[in-house]
Design a protein around this motif. Structure first.
Motif, PDB file in Angstrom:
ATOM      1  N   THR A 283       0.849  -1.190   0.000  1.00  0.00           N
ATOM      2  CA  THR A 283       0.000   0.000   0.000  1.00  0.00           C
ATOM      3  C   THR A 283       0.891   1.247   0.000  1.00  0.00           C
ATOM      4  O   THR A 283       2.042   1.211   0.430  1.00  0.00           O
ATOM      5  N   ALA A 284       0.333   2.346  -0.480  1.00  0.00           N
ATOM      6  CA  ALA A 284       1.092   3.600  -0.504  1.00  0.00           C
ATOM      7  C   ALA A 284       1.505   4.009   0.910  1.00  0.00           C
ATOM      8  O   ALA A 284       2.627   4.492   1.121  1.00  0.00           O
ATOM      9  N   GLY A 285       0.613   3.795   1.885  1.00  0.00           N
ATOM     10  CA  GLY A 285       0.919   4.143   3.265  1.00  0.00           C
ATOM     11  C   GLY A 285       2.098   3.362   3.802  1.00  0.00           C
ATOM     12  O   GLY A 285       3.011   3.929   4.422  1.00  0.00           O
ATOM     13  N   GLU A 286       2.106   2.056   3.592  1.00  0.00           N
ATOM     14  CA  GLU A 286       3.203   1.222   4.084  1.00  0.00           C
ATOM     15  C   GLU A 286       4.511   1.591   3.396  1.00  0.00           C
ATOM     16  O   GLU A 286       5.570   1.652   4.034  1.00  0.00           O
ATOM     17  N   LEU A 287       4.468   1.844   2.091  1.00  0.00           N
ATOM     18  CA  LEU A 287       5.669   2.193   1.350  1.00  0.00           C
ATOM     19  C   LEU A 287       6.287   3.492   1.864  1.00  0.00           C
ATOM     20  O   LEU A 287       7.509   3.593   2.053  1.00  0.00           O
ATOM     21  N   LEU A 288       5.443   4.488   2.104  1.00  0.00           N
ATOM     22  CA  LEU A 288       5.951   5.807   2.491  1.00  0.00           C
ATOM     23  C   LEU A 288       6.224   5.920   3.987  1.00  0.00           C
ATOM     24  O   LEU A 288       6.998   6.780   4.419  1.00  0.00           O
ATOM     25  N   ASP A 289       5.596   5.057   4.778  1.00  0.00           N
ATOM     26  CA  ASP A 289       5.866   5.070   6.223  1.00  0.00           C
ATOM     27  C   ASP A 289       7.236   4.473   6.549  1.00  0.00           C
ATOM     28  O   ASP A 289       7.844   4.808   7.571  1.00  0.00           O
ATOM     29  N   HIS A 290       7.695   3.581   5.683  1.00  0.00           N
ATOM     30  CA  HIS A 290       9.025   2.988   5.862  1.00  0.00           C
ATOM     31  C   HIS A 290      10.051   3.794   5.072  1.00  0.00           C
ATOM     32  O   HIS A 290       9.703   4.614   4.219  1.00  0.00           O
ATOM     33  N   GLY A 291      11.335   3.505   5.304  1.00  0.00           N
ATOM     34  CA  GLY A 291      12.398   4.173   4.568  1.00  0.00           C
ATOM     35  C   GLY A 291      12.684   3.496   3.240  1.00  0.00           C
ATOM     36  O   GLY A 291      12.092   2.462   2.900  1.00  0.00           O
ATOM     37  N   VAL A 292      13.654   4.053   2.511  1.00  0.00           N
ATOM     38  CA  VAL A 292      13.998   3.505   1.206  1.00  0.00           C
ATOM     39  C   VAL A 292      14.563   2.092   1.339  1.00  0.00           C
ATOM     40  O   VAL A 292      14.406   1.254   0.442  1.00  0.00           O
ATOM     41  N   GLY A 293      15.217   1.799   2.470  1.00  0.00           N
ATOM     42  CA  GLY A 293      15.776   0.471   2.679  1.00  0.00           C
ATOM     43  C   GLY A 293      14.713  -0.612   2.693  1.00  0.00           C
ATOM     44  O   GLY A 293      14.903  -1.702   2.144  1.00  0.00           O
ATOM     45  N   TRP A 294      13.577  -0.322   3.341  1.00  0.00           N
ATOM     46  CA  TRP A 294      12.492  -1.306   3.412  1.00  0.00           C
ATOM     47  C   TRP A 294      11.991  -1.646   2.008  1.00  0.00           C
ATOM     48  O   TRP A 294      11.811  -2.816   1.659  1.00  0.00           O
ATOM     49  N   ALA A 295      11.778  -0.615   1.171  1.00  0.00           N
ATOM     50  CA  ALA A 295      11.303  -0.845  -0.193  1.00  0.00           C
ATOM     51  C   ALA A 295      12.353  -1.593  -1.010  1.00  0.00           C
ATOM     52  O   ALA A 295      12.027  -2.504  -1.790  1.00  0.00           O
ATOM     53  N   ALA A 296      13.631  -1.225  -0.840  1.00  0.00           N
ATOM     54  CA  ALA A 296      14.706  -1.886  -1.578  1.00  0.00           C
ATOM     55  C   ALA A 296      14.810  -3.352  -1.192  1.00  0.00           C
ATOM     56  O   ALA A 296      15.088  -4.220  -2.036  1.00  0.00           O
ATOM     57  N   LEU A 297      14.574  -3.656   0.085  1.00  0.00           N
ATOM     58  CA  LEU A 297      14.634  -5.044   0.538  1.00  0.00           C
ATOM     59  C   LEU A 297      13.511  -5.870  -0.088  1.00  0.00           C
ATOM     60  O   LEU A 297      13.702  -7.047  -0.407  1.00  0.00           O
ATOM     61  N   GLN A 298      12.330  -5.271  -0.273  1.00  0.00           N
ATOM     62  CA  GLN A 298      11.234  -5.989  -0.937  1.00  0.00           C
ATOM     63  C   GLN A 298      11.648  -6.383  -2.346  1.00  0.00           C
ATOM     64  O   GLN A 298      11.381  -7.504  -2.814  1.00  0.00           O
ATOM     65  N   LEU A 299      12.313  -5.446  -3.045  1.00  0.00           N
ATOM     66  CA  LEU A 299      12.751  -5.724  -4.412  1.00  0.00           C
ATOM     67  C   LEU A 299      13.875  -6.758  -4.430  1.00  0.00           C
ATOM     68  O   LEU A 299      13.910  -7.638  -5.299  1.00  0.00           O
ATOM     69  N   HIS A 300      14.785  -6.653  -3.474  1.00  0.00           N
ATOM     70  CA  HIS A 300      15.885  -7.625  -3.391  1.00  0.00           C
ATOM     71  C   HIS A 300      15.344  -9.036  -3.196  1.00  0.00           C
ATOM     72  O   HIS A 300      15.758  -9.972  -3.892  1.00  0.00           O
ATOM     73  N   GLU A 301      14.427  -9.193  -2.260  1.00  0.00           N
ATOM     74  CA  GLU A 301      13.874 -10.524  -1.989  1.00  0.00           C
ATOM     75  C   GLU A 301      13.072 -11.042  -3.174  1.00  0.00           C
ATOM     76  O   GLU A 301      13.043 -12.252  -3.440  1.00  0.00           O
ATOM     77  N   LEU A 302      12.441 -10.137  -3.910  1.00  0.00           N
ATOM     78  CA  LEU A 302      11.699 -10.522  -5.105  1.00  0.00           C
ATOM     79  C   LEU A 302      12.646 -11.120  -6.147  1.00  0.00           C
ATOM     80  O   LEU A 302      12.357 -12.164  -6.751  1.00  0.00           O
ATOM     81  N   VAL A 303      13.788 -10.466  -6.340  1.00  0.00           N
ATOM     82  CA  VAL A 303      14.755 -10.931  -7.338  1.00  0.00           C
ATOM     83  C   VAL A 303      15.412 -12.234  -6.893  1.00  0.00           C
ATOM     84  O   VAL A 303      15.588 -13.163  -7.690  1.00  0.00           O
ATOM     85  N   VAL A 304      15.784 -12.330  -5.615  1.00  0.00           N
ATOM     86  CA  VAL A 304      16.439 -13.543  -5.106  1.00  0.00           C
ATOM     87  C   VAL A 304      15.524 -14.757  -5.249  1.00  0.00           C
ATOM     88  O   VAL A 304      15.984 -15.865  -5.560  1.00  0.00           O
ATOM     89  N   SER A 305      14.235 -14.565  -5.043  1.00  0.00           N
ATOM     90  CA  SER A 305      13.294 -15.691  -5.118  1.00  0.00           C
ATOM     91  C   SER A 305      13.044 -16.143  -6.555  1.00  0.00           C
ATOM     92  O   SER A 305      12.476 -17.211  -6.784  1.00  0.00           O
ATOM     93  N   HIS A 306      13.482 -15.328  -7.515  1.00  0.00           N
ATOM     94  CA  HIS A 306      13.284 -15.681  -8.931  1.00  0.00           C
ATOM     95  C   HIS A 306      14.427 -16.596  -9.368  1.00  0.00           C
ATOM     96  O   HIS A 306      15.329 -16.193 -10.091  1.00  0.00           O
ATOM     97  N   ASN A 307      14.371 -17.839  -8.926  1.00  0.00           N
ATOM     98  CA  ASN A 307      15.430 -18.806  -9.196  1.00  0.00           C
ATOM     99  C   ASN A 307      14.965 -19.842 -10.221  1.00  0.00           C
ATOM    100  O   ASN A 307      13.874 -19.732 -10.792  1.00  0.00           O
ATOM    101  N   ASP A 308      15.787 -20.855 -10.436  1.00  0.00           N
ATOM    102  CA  ASP A 308      15.487 -21.880 -11.448  1.00  0.00           C
ATOM    103  C   ASP A 308      14.120 -22.519 -11.234  1.00  0.00           C
ATOM    104  O   ASP A 308      13.316 -22.672 -12.169  1.00  0.00           O
ATOM    105  N   LYS A 309      13.832 -22.887  -9.986  1.00  0.00           N
ATOM    106  CA  LYS A 309      12.554 -23.540  -9.684  1.00  0.00           C
ATOM    107  C   LYS A 309      11.373 -22.624  -9.985  1.00  0.00           C
ATOM    108  O   LYS A 309      10.386 -23.041 -10.606  1.00  0.00           O
ATOM    109  N   ALA A 310      11.475 -21.361  -9.551  1.00  0.00           N
ATOM    110  CA  ALA A 310      10.381 -20.415  -9.765  1.00  0.00           C
ATOM    111  C   ALA A 310      10.185 -20.123 -11.244  1.00  0.00           C
ATOM    112  O   ALA A 310       9.051 -20.029 -11.736  1.00  0.00           O
TER     113      ALA A 310
END
Length: 409
Positions: A283-310
């Motif tokens: 949500t926009a509220g959750e994104l803006l209530d947290h810092g840039v690190g929180w949003a970057a971590l969401q993207l990092h985990e998204l990319v890491v989970s995109h492995n051979d099996k996925a």
């Protein structure tokens, strides 16, 4: 989707008396022809095979219909400064510097899969390339461009990285993928984007290093990348510029190549479209209530989970369901989509003119929230972002203090 449209703006050699546009164009055409002997699928056309039982369509490259690529030379009464000085990318870039404007992939049945348009300016040259996006992704696009530049320079018929033309197919799936339609009109969609503002923002390696450090320190980690940090910052600031309600959903999508993520990995020289779109939603509220690190971590985990099996699971679903990408449906109106890559070798293509002044794109696949990432001209880890937004959203975005604090002119 539209064709990929990317190109390079060059300044004419200072000793202009020794430069011949005729000789230059002949060299481009000869080297293009030689390059296509390696990338010969780009000289072909598409064909659709219709089956009655069960009703279905299959689209493939027709090796028996390969009339070649298109090459166009045009002249405009503009200078390099006319293109680079304005804050926004001038509309003439979209309207005049590329061929096949508004063409969609299906048009490759009749239109060329590859078209080169060379635009002669008063003091510069723009080399624009339009390539069918069903046949190639960004990795293959720049592989072709790099090979063409190499061929132009060496004047030989050999290139250092010949494309791999063999098809990668999911193990256990049919060699032929059918689409569950009876007529092409059931899936052809021609996007017509609204009036957008388009700006290119530059980020030095120093600014990006500070942003990456900030994102990682906020999450007590070191694994978040520079591009993930920058993408997260853009996501936050575009969301704020749009004034999305706190309970409204917003997303950030990333175009990710599967080549290195499949086991065993596929070579970067593989010619084709091996991209999948990953999407993080909150949500926009959750994104803006947290810092840039929180949003970057969401993207990092998204990319890491995109492995051979996925990847293979998604591929299996796609083969069975034959999903087609429709830009008016699959891209979130409250989202941001990050495409292209600063890792592509864009400025290594010189064509005897020296280093390009800028990378520019055409009309294709633009919408509110589309962001393209390019390497910065000076190298060293710098990045340029091409951002497309509705005028009212761009006005708020370019006034955002969090974003502009790391932008370098």
């Amino acid at each position: 989707m539209n064709y990929i449209q990317k190109g390079l703006l060059f300044r004419l050699p200072e000793n202009n008396k020794d430069f011949s546009i005729t000789t230059f164009l002949d060299g481009l055409k000869d080297s293009l022809s030689a390059t296509l002997t390696h990338f010969h699928p780009l000289a072909a056309r598409l064909v659709t095979l219709k089956q009655q039982k069960p009703p279905s369509l299959t689209v493939f490259l027709n090796p028996e219909n390969s009339p070649g690529a298109r090459f166009i030379h045009s002249v405009v009464n503009l200078t390099v400064a006319d293109i680079l000085t304005p804050t926004d990318v001038p509309s003439v870039v979209h309207e005049s510097f590329f061929d096949l404007n508004k063409a969609v992939n299906y048009d490759g049945h009749e239109l060329p899969l590859l078209s080169i348009k060379v635009t002669e300016l008063i003091d510069g040259i723009f080399v624009g390339c339009s390539m069918n996006h069903m046949v190639a992704d960004g990795t293959s696009f720049w592989h072709f461009f790099n090979s063409w530049s190499e061929m132009f320079k060496s004047r030989s018929f050999n290139i250092s990285r010949p494309p791999i033309l063999d098809r990668w197919i999911l193990a256990g799936s049919d060699q032929i993928i059918t689409l569950p339609f009876t007529h092409e009109n059931q899936y052809i969609n021609r996007p017509d984007h609204p009036m957008l503002r388009e700006r290119i923002f530059h980020f030095s390696s120093e600014s990006l290093s500070k942003l990456k450090t900030k994102a990682n320190s906020e999450c007590n980690t070191t694994k978040i990348s520079t591009l993930q940090s920058l993408s997260a910052l853009v996501w936050r600031c575009v969301t704020r510029a749009r004034r999305i309600p706190a309970d409204g959903n917003t997303s950030c999508s990333l175009s990710v190549s599967n080549r290195s993520r499949i086991s065993p990995p596929i070579s970067e020289n593989y010619l084709g479209n091996m991209v999948q779109r990953l999407k993080a939603t909150t949500t926009a509220g959750e994104l803006l209530d947290h810092g840039v690190g929180w949003a970057a971590l969401q993207l990092h985990e998204l990319v890491v989970s995109h492995n051979d099996k996925a990847i293979k699971k998604l591929m299996d679903v796609w083969v069975k369901g034959s999903l087609l990408v429709n830009t008016s449906v699959h891209f979130d109106r409250n989202g941001v989509h990050i495409g292209s890559s600063p890792r592509f070798d864009m400025y290594g293509n010189e064509f005897g003119l020296g280093k390009a002044l800028a990378v520019l794109s055409g009309y294709a696949n633009k919408f509110d929230g589309k962001v393209m990432s390019y390497p910065g001209r000076e190298g060293g880890g710098s990045i340029d972002l091409e951002v497309c937004l509705l005028p009212e959203n761009m006005a708020a975005f370019e006034a955002d203090e969090e974003f502009m604090s790391i932008v370098n002119v």
